[in-house]
Design a protein around this motif. Sequence first.
Motif, mmCIF file in Angstrom:
data_model
loop_
_atom_site.group_PDB
_atom_site.id
_atom_site.type_symbol
_atom_site.label_atom_id
_atom_site.label_comp_id
_atom_site.label_asym_id
_atom_site.label_seq_id
_atom_site.Cartn_x
_atom_site.Cartn_y
_atom_site.Cartn_z
ATOM 1 N N HIS A 1 13.161 62.643 40.454
ATOM 2 C CA HIS A 1 12.849 64.011 40.018
ATOM 3 C C HIS A 1 11.858 63.869 38.869
ATOM 4 C CE1 HIS A 1 16.631 64.825 42.098
ATOM 5 N NE2 HIS A 1 16.489 66.127 41.903
ATOM 6 N N GLN B 1 8.974 68.196 36.433
ATOM 7 C CA GLN B 1 9.372 69.549 36.827
ATOM 8 C C GLN B 1 9.092 70.577 35.726
ATOM 9 O OE1 GLN B 1 13.538 70.192 37.767
ATOM 10 N NE2 GLN B 1 13.149 72.223 38.603
ATOM 11 N N ASP C 1 9.510 63.920 43.184
ATOM 12 C CA ASP C 1 9.857 65.271 43.626
ATOM 13 C C ASP C 1 9.723 66.306 42.509
ATOM 14 O OD1 ASP C 1 10.830 63.210 45.285
ATOM 15 O OD2 ASP C 1 12.388 64.489 46.134
ATOM 16 N N HIS C 2 9.349 67.513 42.866
ATOM 17 C CA HIS C 2 9.058 68.676 41.991
ATOM 18 C C HIS C 2 7.569 68.712 41.645
ATOM 19 C CE1 HIS C 2 13.001 70.503 41.443
ATOM 20 N NE2 HIS C 2 13.519 69.314 41.240
ATOM 21 N N GLU D 1 5.517 69.948 39.330
ATOM 22 C CA GLU D 1 4.730 71.083 38.836
ATOM 23 C C GLU D 1 3.747 70.651 37.736
ATOM 24 O OE1 GLU D 1 7.773 71.325 39.923
ATOM 25 O OE2 GLU D 1 8.206 73.324 40.701
ATOM 26 N N LEU E 1 9.332 71.558 45.933
ATOM 27 C CA LEU E 1 10.572 72.315 46.127
ATOM 28 C C LEU E 1 10.359 73.796 45.802
ATOM 29 C CD1 LEU E 1 12.636 69.457 44.500
ATOM 30 C CD2 LEU E 1 12.485 69.957 46.928
ATOM 31 N N PHE F 1 11.295 76.591 42.440
ATOM 32 C CA PHE F 1 10.159 77.246 41.784
ATOM 33 C C PHE F 1 10.356 78.767 41.809
ATOM 34 C CE2 PHE F 1 5.915 79.120 41.819
ATOM 35 C CZ PHE F 1 5.231 78.407 40.843
ATOM 36 N N GLU G 1 9.181 80.134 38.078
ATOM 37 C CA GLU G 1 8.247 79.258 37.374
ATOM 38 C C GLU G 1 6.830 79.805 37.497
ATOM 39 O OE1 GLU G 1 8.901 76.732 35.500
ATOM 40 O OE2 GLU G 1 11.037 76.542 35.910
ATOM 41 N N ASP H 1 16.042 71.500 48.273
ATOM 42 C CA ASP H 1 16.665 71.225 46.972
ATOM 43 C C ASP H 1 18.039 71.901 46.899
ATOM 44 O OD1 ASP H 1 16.945 70.182 44.435
ATOM 45 O OD2 ASP H 1 15.705 71.687 43.441
#
Length: 400
Positions: free
Chosen positions: A237, A240, A259-260, A262, A282, A286, A291, A312
């Motif tokens: 992860h 994020q 993963d994630h 952003e 994911l 989000f 987000e 997720d």
Amino acid sequence: MWDKIFYNATIATCAETAERPTALAIADQKIVWLGDVKDFDQPPERLAHEVMNVQGKLLTPGLIDCHTHLVYAGNRAHEFALKLQGVSYQEIARLGGGIQATVKMTQAASFDELYEQSAGRLEAALKNGSTTIEIKSGYGLTKAGELKQLAVIEALAKNFPGIIYPTYLAAHCLPVEYQHDSEAYINLICQEILPEVAKKQLARAVDAFCESIAFNVQQIERVFKTAKQYGLDLKLHAEQFSLSDGAALASAFKALSADHLEYINESGIAAMANAGTVAVLLPGAFYFLQEKQMPPIDLLRRYHVPIALATDCNPGTSPTTSLPLMMNMAATQWRLTPLETLRGVTINAAKALGLSKTLGSLEINKQADLLIWPIFSVEELSYYMGSVKPEVIYIKGKKI
Ligand SMILES: [Zn+2]
């Protein structure tokens, strides 16, 4: 004789080739032929035990959910309602909410309770077209708690018709009793829990949460080094809520996925491209967290980093089991094309689990996991906001 021929189908192979077959044959759990019925020199009924006219409907590979936390107890709907009234994260945490609430409920649940609640979600995921599902631990946090969660995942795998890919999410969140000594918790993971998980073969990969509110790069490095010694694959992860250099760390260890993402930057993306690490995005989390910082889709495209999408599935930030809904959310929120969203939950998701040799596309010798949808184009799949479900599901060549 083959087992079955499907013909007159709109087939999305999700393979690299530009070919557009309209028929497909399966035998011995595998795809054995792709083409057009006109290619046959005799009627298809003579070539296979069963023949199905798909009537122009969409036929795709089985979907692959490559990032879930599907095994947990209880839910956090009350917390969701509080957030809507403007109650802050800090206040919710003070009231005993947040991830620690799920940890408590999961620790308190018996094996059977945890199994029952999770099996219901797994069934929902299957009805939405997921034929392969990754499931992480990470709500146990103690040795016994993590082993219980992984044992539930193992039991689910025995009863699920498709493939369950178990991941030990080692460093997910810091247990309350280690609040002032995170190093001691990393020691517990590396010296006690991970060796046991490896010995009992309860996981294929090890994951962690790299973030200021979770664990830092040096701590995760230790976890990854230990996991490598046991021959386990790695996932992370990363980036994020802030740029924490997790993607670079994952790439340095040749992790299957980060993963994630952003907040990932260009050097992180370049590192992932070099390492062959898949970007798992994911869109449910989000959306649920409202987000604003989008993952840099154009940069990922430019560096040819494969983009996978996953639910997720978790009680705090993405309570869903629907990959078709995630396809819609990735399209509406991030402008992924319909084909990118489909590849995100098939071939690229297979790559994120290291399973692309056998899963993720309709190609000869791959496992016969396929879906027939009550629609006629790939575009429709990401258009219907998660409401379309497959009407026929085949896993390992068998109708479910
Ligand atoms: Zn997650």
